[in-house]
Motif scaffolding. Structure first.
Motif, PDB file in Angstrom:
ATOM      1  N   ASP A 109     -16.555 -36.534  -5.463  1.00 29.93           N
ATOM      2  CA  ASP A 109     -17.763 -37.265  -5.063  1.00 29.93           C
ATOM      3  C   ASP A 109     -17.748 -37.505  -3.552  1.00 29.93           C
ATOM      4  O   ASP A 109     -16.764 -37.226  -2.856  1.00 29.93           O
ATOM      5  CB  ASP A 109     -17.899 -38.574  -5.846  1.00 29.93           C
ATOM      6  N   ILE A 110     -18.860 -38.031  -3.053  1.00 29.29           N
ATOM      7  CA  ILE A 110     -19.029 -38.215  -1.616  1.00 29.29           C
ATOM      8  C   ILE A 110     -17.943 -39.122  -1.038  1.00 29.29           C
ATOM      9  O   ILE A 110     -17.414 -38.861   0.048  1.00 29.29           O
ATOM     10  CB  ILE A 110     -20.422 -38.805  -1.311  1.00 29.29           C
ATOM     11  N   ALA A 115     -13.335 -39.625   2.572  1.00 35.61           N
ATOM     12  CA  ALA A 115     -11.974 -40.134   2.802  1.00 35.61           C
ATOM     13  C   ALA A 115     -11.038 -39.008   3.215  1.00 35.61           C
ATOM     14  O   ALA A 115     -10.156 -39.194   4.065  1.00 35.61           O
ATOM     15  CB  ALA A 115     -11.467 -40.831   1.548  1.00 35.61           C
ATOM     16  N   ALA A 116     -11.210 -37.841   2.617  1.00 32.28           N
ATOM     17  CA  ALA A 116     -10.377 -36.694   2.980  1.00 32.28           C
ATOM     18  C   ALA A 116     -10.673 -36.242   4.408  1.00 32.28           C
ATOM     19  O   ALA A 116      -9.760 -35.875   5.162  1.00 32.28           O
ATOM     20  CB  ALA A 116     -10.609 -35.547   2.003  1.00 32.28           C
ATOM     21  N   GLY A 117     -11.944 -36.244   4.799  1.00 28.26           N
ATOM     22  CA  GLY A 117     -12.291 -35.889   6.163  1.00 28.26           C
ATOM     23  C   GLY A 117     -11.702 -36.855   7.176  1.00 28.26           C
ATOM     24  O   GLY A 117     -11.217 -36.451   8.238  1.00 28.26           O
ATOM     25  N   ALA A 118     -11.713 -38.142   6.846  1.00 28.03           N
ATOM     26  CA  ALA A 118     -11.130 -39.136   7.745  1.00 28.03           C
ATOM     27  C   ALA A 118      -9.631 -38.928   7.890  1.00 28.03           C
ATOM     28  O   ALA A 118      -9.078 -39.050   8.993  1.00 28.03           O
ATOM     29  CB  ALA A 118     -11.429 -40.541   7.217  1.00 28.03           C
ATOM     30  N   ASN A 251     -22.200 -29.042  -0.279  1.00 25.51           N
ATOM     31  CA  ASN A 251     -23.623 -28.977   0.042  1.00 25.51           C
ATOM     32  C   ASN A 251     -23.867 -29.726   1.354  1.00 25.51           C
ATOM     33  O   ASN A 251     -22.926 -30.228   1.987  1.00 25.51           O
ATOM     34  CB  ASN A 251     -24.478 -29.517  -1.108  1.00 25.51           C
ATOM     35  N   ALA A 252     -25.116 -29.825   1.770  1.00 26.43           N
ATOM     36  CA  ALA A 252     -25.424 -30.404   3.073  1.00 26.43           C
ATOM     37  C   ALA A 252     -24.957 -31.852   3.187  1.00 26.43           C
ATOM     38  O   ALA A 252     -24.373 -32.254   4.208  1.00 26.43           O
ATOM     39  CB  ALA A 252     -26.926 -30.313   3.348  1.00 26.43           C
ATOM     40  N   GLN A 256     -21.925 -33.201   5.591  1.00 26.18           N
ATOM     41  CA  GLN A 256     -22.192 -34.247   6.577  1.00 26.18           C
ATOM     42  C   GLN A 256     -21.211 -35.400   6.429  1.00 26.18           C
ATOM     43  O   GLN A 256     -20.709 -35.930   7.426  1.00 26.18           O
ATOM     44  CB  GLN A 256     -23.629 -34.762   6.436  1.00 26.18           C
ATOM     45  N   ALA A 257     -20.908 -35.795   5.193  1.00 29.20           N
ATOM     46  CA  ALA A 257     -19.960 -36.883   4.966  1.00 29.20           C
ATOM     47  C   ALA A 257     -18.564 -36.509   5.456  1.00 29.20           C
ATOM     48  O   ALA A 257     -17.870 -37.315   6.103  1.00 29.20           O
ATOM     49  CB  ALA A 257     -19.933 -37.244   3.487  1.00 29.20           C
TER      50      ALA A 257
END
Length: 321
Positions: A109-110, A115-118, A251-252, A256-257
């Motif tokens: 989920d978003i 959290a993974a991107g951070a 997806n977009a 973005q998240a």
């Protein structure tokens, strides 16, 4: 799928430091075994897995892991065992005992994506000031007509069998492989992009989510490389080889998240990195994605066929930076 480590060989390697060992791998893609080991702080839950064979590179990897942990970044480092080196030699390989990280797989989920991107951003921020003379460095691929032909054949065969209707997309991938060494490679390799140790394997299958967020538990693919390539391959392969899966690429909204969370934590991107972002995506699609979708493809793994199908249709304009 993965092999299993021989229990007797593992016991011989770790000696009395090994209190308990589960003989079946807990991970589908490599031998990773639950264990209990004796440390200076007592007996603790652990995982035992293979690591680098070069003692010098192992020292460099461990130093980087300890550097990140000292900065508060959620990664693993080898446990300090009682009367036993860690990592340690075992037959023709080296094994390492890491702490077992309690937690759950991602929820696809978003929130978990952001959290993974951070976490990736924090890893990059605290790796930018780390160096070690023995840390392995990314080897830029040299042009080899035979190797290119093998890659073209692998991609063509894989998608012709499993996605025969996607002729135009397959032809585009093949054309990219055939021009890679003259176009995409020099644009990235000659740009002098910010480079330092990066995992090159930051994806859901290597993350364990606890109360404080995700924990990266596999750093054995690490090299000194442009961090832009690490961001690119992380996004491209994030949902591969794991269940639950998105069954596609980001997806977009998900991209973005992931992007925004990364940028909030990472060192600021340079102008060259922003300019070459689409090229970095093409680089990792053609260099690492080719193995993932060709020779190494796992079409029968749950939802993997959908991920591989979306990988074929991917173009860099889907993920603006």
């Amino acid at each position: 799928m993965s092999e299993h480590l021989d229990p007797e060989a593992v016991r011989g390697a770790f000696g009395d430091a090994l209190v308990d060992f589960v003989g079946e791998s807990m991970y589908a893609w490599a031998p990773v075994h639950r264990a209990r080991v004796a440390t200076a702080d007592g007996v603790v839950d652990a995982v035992i897995k293979t690591t680098w064979r070069s003692p010098e590179k192992v020292v460099a990897l461990n130093a980087w892991q300890e550097h990140l942990i000292a900065a508060g970044v959620a990664v693993v480092a080898p446990l300090r065992l009682v009367d036993r080196a860690n990592p340690t030699a075992c037959e023709d390989r080296h094994l390492v005992a890491y702490p077992y990280v309690e937690g759950r797989p991602w929820r696809a989920d978003i929130g978990d994506i952001a959290a993974a991107g951070a976490l990736l951003g924090r890893i990059h921020r605290h790796s930018a000031d780390f160096s070690h003379p023995d840390f392995p460095t990314l080897d830029w691929p040299e042009h080899d007509a035979e190797s290119v032909a093998e890659d073209v054949a692998a991609i063509s065969a894989s998608y012709a069998e499993h996605l025969p209707e996607a002729v135009a997309e397959r032809d585009r991938w093949v054309a990219g492989l055939e021009s890679f060494h003259a176009t995409v490679l020099p644009q990235i390799a000659d740009a002098g992009l910010p480079s330092y140790p990066v995992s090159l394997d930051h994806r859901a299958t290597n993350l364990v989510y606890g109360e404080a967020g995700p924990h990266l538990v596999d750093l054995e693919n690490a090299e000194v490389a442009p961090r832009l390539l690490d961001l690119a391959v992380s996004a491209l392969l994030f949902s591969s080889e794991i269940a639950p899966s998105l069954g596609r690429l980001f997806n977009a909204a998900e991209w973005q998240a992931y992007r925004d969370a990364y940028l909030a934590e990472a060192p600021a991107l340079t102008e060259d990195e922003r300019r070459l972002w689409a090229t970095a995506l093409d680089y990792m699609l053609l260099e690492w994605g080719t193995w993932h979708a060709g020779e190494g493809a796992e079409w029968d793994y749950p939802s993997e066929s959908e991920v591989l199908s979306d990988l074929l249709r991917f173009t860099a304009d889907r993920w603006p930076l």
